[in-house]
Design a protein around this motif. Structure first.
Motif: not given
Length: 149
Positions: A54-69
């Protein structure tokens, strides 16, 4: 209402967005985090715990990028992960108690000022203002979704 008034309202909303972006850049810099990190924190503040998807969708991030974030924010003490209460396949990300305590004083002052401004809106106009802002938010959300297609 003249034809200029809707244009003036739209221009005023755009100016607010630009100035808020400038304020947010200063907050992120002051906190030592990126603008995307701040976006994540704001989504969690506004909506409560979210899954990483959900967070990745809101930020337009890939799953890998949101994991790093989330890893970065968790290491810095801004967020914590916890098991999803009803689906063990998911983990929820939420603001940490430390994050709430670390709210910069200047940001808290800005929030207080916004609340004071909102208090001054006459009760008879609040529904119209809220409706306008909700419609503007939905238009921005729709535009973002359409741009990702």
């Amino acid at each position: 209402m003249t034809t200029l008034e809707p244009d003036l309202m739209a221009a005023t909303l755009q100016r607010f967005g630009l100035e808020r972006d400038r304020m947010r850049a200063a907050v992120a810099s002051d906190a030592g985090i990126s603008a995307t990190d701040l976006d994540a924190l704001e989504h969690l503040e506004a909506d409560g715990p979210l899954t990483q998807r959900q967070l990745g969708d809101r930020l337009s991030l890939t799953s890998g990028a949101v994991t790093m974030l989330v890893d970065r924010l968790e290491d810095a003490g801004w967020v914590r992960r916890r098991p999803h209460p009803s689906d063990r396949r998911y983990v929820l990300v939420e603001l940490s108690a430390q994050a709430i305590e670390r709210t910069p004083a200047r940001l808290a002052a800005y929030h207080a000022r916004i609340r004071a401004i909102a208090d001054k809106v006459p009760a008879a106009h609040r529904d119209a203002v809220r409706s306008f802002l909700q419609a503007a938010a939905e238009a921005a959300s729709d535009a973002a979704a359409n741009m990702r297609r």
